[in-house]
Design a protein around this motif. Structure first.
Motif, PDB file in Angstrom:
ATOM      1  N   ILE A 271     -21.328 -10.825 -30.670  1.00 25.37           N
ATOM      2  CA  ILE A 271     -19.882 -10.692 -30.462  1.00 25.37           C
ATOM      3  C   ILE A 271     -19.144 -10.956 -31.772  1.00 25.37           C
ATOM      4  O   ILE A 271     -18.231 -10.209 -32.160  1.00 25.37           O
ATOM      5  CB  ILE A 271     -19.400 -11.649 -29.359  1.00 25.37           C
ATOM      6  N   LEU A 272     -19.536 -12.008 -32.477  1.00 28.21           N
ATOM      7  CA  LEU A 272     -18.903 -12.330 -33.755  1.00 28.21           C
ATOM      8  C   LEU A 272     -19.155 -11.237 -34.786  1.00 28.21           C
ATOM      9  O   LEU A 272     -18.287 -10.927 -35.610  1.00 28.21           O
ATOM     10  CB  LEU A 272     -19.408 -13.676 -34.261  1.00 28.21           C
TER      11      LEU A 272
ATOM     12  N   ASN B 271     -19.312  -2.597 -44.306  1.00 24.74           N
ATOM     13  CA  ASN B 271     -19.403  -3.179 -42.961  1.00 24.74           C
ATOM     14  C   ASN B 271     -18.306  -2.665 -42.043  1.00 24.74           C
ATOM     15  O   ASN B 271     -18.447  -2.722 -40.816  1.00 24.74           O
ATOM     16  CB  ASN B 271     -19.317  -4.708 -43.052  1.00 24.74           C
ATOM     17  N   GLY B 272     -17.209  -2.161 -42.607  1.00 20.42           N
ATOM     18  CA  GLY B 272     -16.090  -1.682 -41.803  1.00 20.42           C
ATOM     19  C   GLY B 272     -16.109  -0.195 -41.527  1.00 20.42           C
ATOM     20  O   GLY B 272     -15.105   0.348 -41.055  1.00 20.42           O
ATOM     21  N   SER B 273     -17.220   0.473 -41.765  1.00 20.58           N
ATOM     22  CA  SER B 273     -17.298   1.899 -41.478  1.00 20.58           C
ATOM     23  C   SER B 273     -17.353   2.131 -39.968  1.00 20.58           C
ATOM     24  O   SER B 273     -17.743   1.245 -39.190  1.00 20.58           O
ATOM     25  CB  SER B 273     -18.542   2.504 -42.137  1.00 20.58           C
ATOM     26  N   GLU B 274     -16.963   3.325 -39.532  1.00 20.05           N
ATOM     27  CA  GLU B 274     -17.002   3.647 -38.113  1.00 20.05           C
ATOM     28  C   GLU B 274     -18.434   3.568 -37.580  1.00 20.05           C
ATOM     29  O   GLU B 274     -18.660   3.114 -36.444  1.00 20.05           O
ATOM     30  CB  GLU B 274     -16.433   5.047 -37.867  1.00 20.05           C
ATOM     31  N   GLU B 275     -19.398   3.982 -38.385  1.00 23.12           N
ATOM     32  CA  GLU B 275     -20.792   3.944 -37.950  1.00 23.12           C
ATOM     33  C   GLU B 275     -21.241   2.511 -37.674  1.00 23.12           C
ATOM     34  O   GLU B 275     -21.893   2.227 -36.657  1.00 23.12           O
ATOM     35  CB  GLU B 275     -21.696   4.573 -39.015  1.00 23.12           C
ATOM     36  N   LYS B 276     -20.901   1.593 -38.594  1.00 28.81           N
ATOM     37  CA  LYS B 276     -21.284   0.193 -38.411  1.00 28.81           C
ATOM     38  C   LYS B 276     -20.556  -0.413 -37.219  1.00 28.81           C
ATOM     39  O   LYS B 276     -21.136  -1.185 -36.446  1.00 28.81           O
ATOM     40  CB  LYS B 276     -20.953  -0.593 -39.686  1.00 28.81           C
ATOM     41  N   LEU B 277     -19.286  -0.060 -37.046  1.00 30.30           N
ATOM     42  CA  LEU B 277     -18.510  -0.573 -35.923  1.00 30.30           C
ATOM     43  C   LEU B 277     -19.123  -0.132 -34.598  1.00 30.30           C
ATOM     44  O   LEU B 277     -19.293  -0.945 -33.669  1.00 30.30           O
ATOM     45  CB  LEU B 277     -17.071  -0.081 -36.046  1.00 30.30           C
TER      46      LEU B 277
ATOM     47  N   LYS C 184     -16.332  -9.142 -36.722  1.00 27.94           N
ATOM     48  CA  LYS C 184     -16.312  -9.076 -38.184  1.00 27.94           C
ATOM     49  C   LYS C 184     -16.240  -7.622 -38.640  1.00 27.94           C
ATOM     50  O   LYS C 184     -15.475  -7.276 -39.559  1.00 27.94           O
ATOM     51  CB  LYS C 184     -17.556  -9.750 -38.751  1.00 27.94           C
ATOM     52  N   SER C 185     -17.037  -6.753 -38.011  1.00 26.57           N
ATOM     53  CA  SER C 185     -17.013  -5.348 -38.363  1.00 26.57           C
ATOM     54  C   SER C 185     -15.642  -4.729 -38.058  1.00 26.57           C
ATOM     55  O   SER C 185     -15.118  -3.936 -38.846  1.00 26.57           O
ATOM     56  CB  SER C 185     -18.114  -4.597 -37.612  1.00 26.57           C
ATOM     57  N   TYR C 186     -15.062  -5.110 -36.909  1.00 20.19           N
ATOM     58  CA  TYR C 186     -13.738  -4.588 -36.567  1.00 20.19           C
ATOM     59  C   TYR C 186     -12.686  -5.065 -37.568  1.00 20.19           C
ATOM     60  O   TYR C 186     -11.793  -4.308 -37.969  1.00 20.19           O
ATOM     61  CB  TYR C 186     -13.340  -5.016 -35.158  1.00 20.19           C
ATOM     62  N   ASN C 187     -12.768  -6.324 -37.983  1.00 20.27           N
ATOM     63  CA  ASN C 187     -11.807  -6.850 -38.947  1.00 20.27           C
ATOM     64  C   ASN C 187     -11.883  -6.083 -40.264  1.00 20.27           C
ATOM     65  O   ASN C 187     -10.855  -5.753 -40.867  1.00 20.27           O
ATOM     66  CB  ASN C 187     -12.081  -8.338 -39.185  1.00 20.27           C
ATOM     67  N   ASP C 188     -13.095  -5.769 -40.714  1.00 23.25           N
ATOM     68  CA  ASP C 188     -13.247  -4.992 -41.940  1.00 23.25           C
ATOM     69  C   ASP C 188     -12.777  -3.552 -41.732  1.00 23.25           C
ATOM     70  O   ASP C 188     -12.200  -2.933 -42.641  1.00 23.25           O
ATOM     71  CB  ASP C 188     -14.715  -5.004 -42.386  1.00 23.25           C
TER      72      ASP C 188
END
Length: 475
Positions: free
Chosen positions: A160-161, A259-265, A165-169
């Motif tokens: 969840i964290l 880390n903030g790319s759509e793929e990572k999210l 974190k990914s969403y924040n980036d």
């Protein structure tokens, strides 16, 4: 070397052969630091950087024993934010500081326009600032918050964290891209022209990629061209100055950018939806719906509160780049330092800045909120409560401290007022009680007294010290 060979002229009254020799070195002498003794383990000495974690001093020295104690020291020494704002904005709603550049004065003038408000605009200003204070609002994050609280597995909480974190980036994409461009420009400016010109060519390619929204292409450019180029530059020139420092910042921003790319999210979200406890709530959300939901969850950027913050930040950036007089630069440094301390990751309470011009009178206010306070102090009633601290600096009246505690429908209010307002304490108590009743709240206790001294954050929110139990770490 000349002194060792005795080639320099002797200084009258100074014999280096005597001064530097025949000094007894004893391992038991606490004034000698780190004296080696092969016969035993040497104990701690009196080094100044080895400070007791329970002490707070005002020396201004960097704390080496604890990051958290450094935060507490900075919190104690932070300048008054209301006073800094009053010096910048002026008591009459005009720019009064001499030495401001034209650009700083223009930004401040536009910020002042945001502060002229009536009661309805005040509500919009407050709600806009609260929305801008968090990116984790809405139904999705409410589900995740509940799942985190109920999770019996550490793996669920970690994932969840990781998604948050990914969403924040992801939500910080524009900010990160701006950082990448600024840091590359700063690196190029601090390098010799032969190297800087080549780096500017890569910067131009990155600018085009940012404008086109090509995140993957930008990452490949940074990894395959910028970093090898900088590695070659540092290896050949041994430059460990500004460009090397900016390269470290660039590396951190690149990691967040990736880390903030759509793929990572989407990858981190799919990991969450695989858990049985979350599958029923999240399994029906497809990728397109998720991205649309998250874009709608991002805080609004066109509210009066965000516009005021943007103008104030632009003025501070100009000042910190060297525009304006030394006094102007100092005030903006104090302003930025105070705001950074109040937004520290160690601060367990929310902080809001509320400057305004209401009914022709300037008011500079700060608000701290603990939405999950536990009242267990001596004489307290116990149980969960919301606790508020208002610090209001009202033009022509002075400083007020207001502590408000809310438990369900019951509200307690303590007001510390300036000496000139104290004779009207009884009338203020009655008015506050009537306001509570009118809003269907129960006044559990309302008191108004003359202020002896301003309260501190740690007095009102002792839970700030709880961080010592978990984040009292060394650098």
């Amino acid at each position: 070397m000349a002194d060792l060979l005795g080639a320099t002229n002797p200084v009258p009254g100074y014999d280096s052969s005597i001064t530097n020799r025949n000094i007894p070195v004893s391992p038991d002498n606490t004034q000698i630091q780190n004296v080696p003794d092969p016969g035993r383990v040497v104990g701690p000495d009196g080094r100044t950087e080895q400070q007791d974690s329970g002490q707070l001093n005002d020396s201004g020295q960097i704390r080496y024993d604890s990051n958290f104690q450094t935060f507490l020291q900075q919190l104690r020494q932070a300048p008054d934010l209301s006073q800094s704002l009053a010096r910048i904005l002026g008591g009459e709603g005009t720019v009064v500081m001499s030495g401001m550049s034209e650009g700083i004065a223009a930004e401040i003038a536009q910020a002042l326009e945001m502060l002229k408000m009536d009661q309805s605009r005040l509500l919009d200003f407050l709600s806009g600032q609260m929305k801008a204070g968090t990116r984790f609002g809405g139904a999705l994050f409410a589900v995740l918050r509940g799942a985190y609280a109920r999770a019996g597995s550490e793996g669920v909480r970690t994932d969840i964290l990781q998604f948050l974190k990914s969403y924040n980036d992801y939500a910080s994409t524009a900010h990160l891209e701006g950082n990448l461009l600024r840091n590359l420009a700063g690196m190029a400016a601090s390098m010799p022209a032969s190297w800087g010109d080549k780096l500017r060519e890569l910067l131009a390619q990155l600018e085009n990629g940012v404008a086109a929204g090509d995140r993957q292409g930008n990452l490949e450019l940074l990894r395959q061209k910028v970093f090898p180029f900088m590695s070659n530059y540092v290896g050949q020139t041994h430059d460990l100055g500004t460009s090397r420092a900016l390269l470290s910042l660039l590396t951190l921003d690149v990691a967040r950018y990736e880390n903030g790319s759509e793929e990572k999210l989407l990858e981190t979200f799919h990991q969450l939806s695989g858990y049985g406890t979350l599958k029923g709530m999240l399994g029906q959300i497809d990728d397109e719906s998720l991205l649309k939901l998250l874009k709608n969850s991002q805080f609004a950027e066109n509210t009066p509160a965000s516009q005021f913050a943007d103008h104030l930040a632009a003025a501070a950036a100009r000042a910190l780049r060297g525009e304006g007089s030394a006094e102007v630069q100092q005030v903006f440094r104090q302003l930025v330092a105070a705001m950074l301390v109040n937004e520290s990751v160690y601060m367990p309470i929310s902080h809001f800045l509320i400057p305004m011009e209401l009914d022709g009178r300037m008011l500079f206010s700060e608000l701290w909120v603990d939405a999950d306070a536990e009242e267990k102090e001596k004489g307290g009633r116990g149980g969960r409560a919301m606790k508020f601290l208002f610090k209001l600096d009202v033009q022509s009246l002075g400083l007020f401290d207001v502590i408000l505690v809310s438990r369900d429908r019951e509200v307690e209010i303590q007001v510390a007022c300036p000496e000139g307002v104290a004779p009207f304490a009884r009338r203020i108590e009655q008015t506050l009680s009537q306001i509570l009743v009118r809003n269907e709240l129960v006044p559990a206790g309302v008191s108004v007294r003359k202020m002896e001294r301003p309260v501190t954050l740690t007095q009102v929110f002792p839970k700030i010290f709880e961080g010592k139990n978990s984040v009292n770490v060394k650098v």
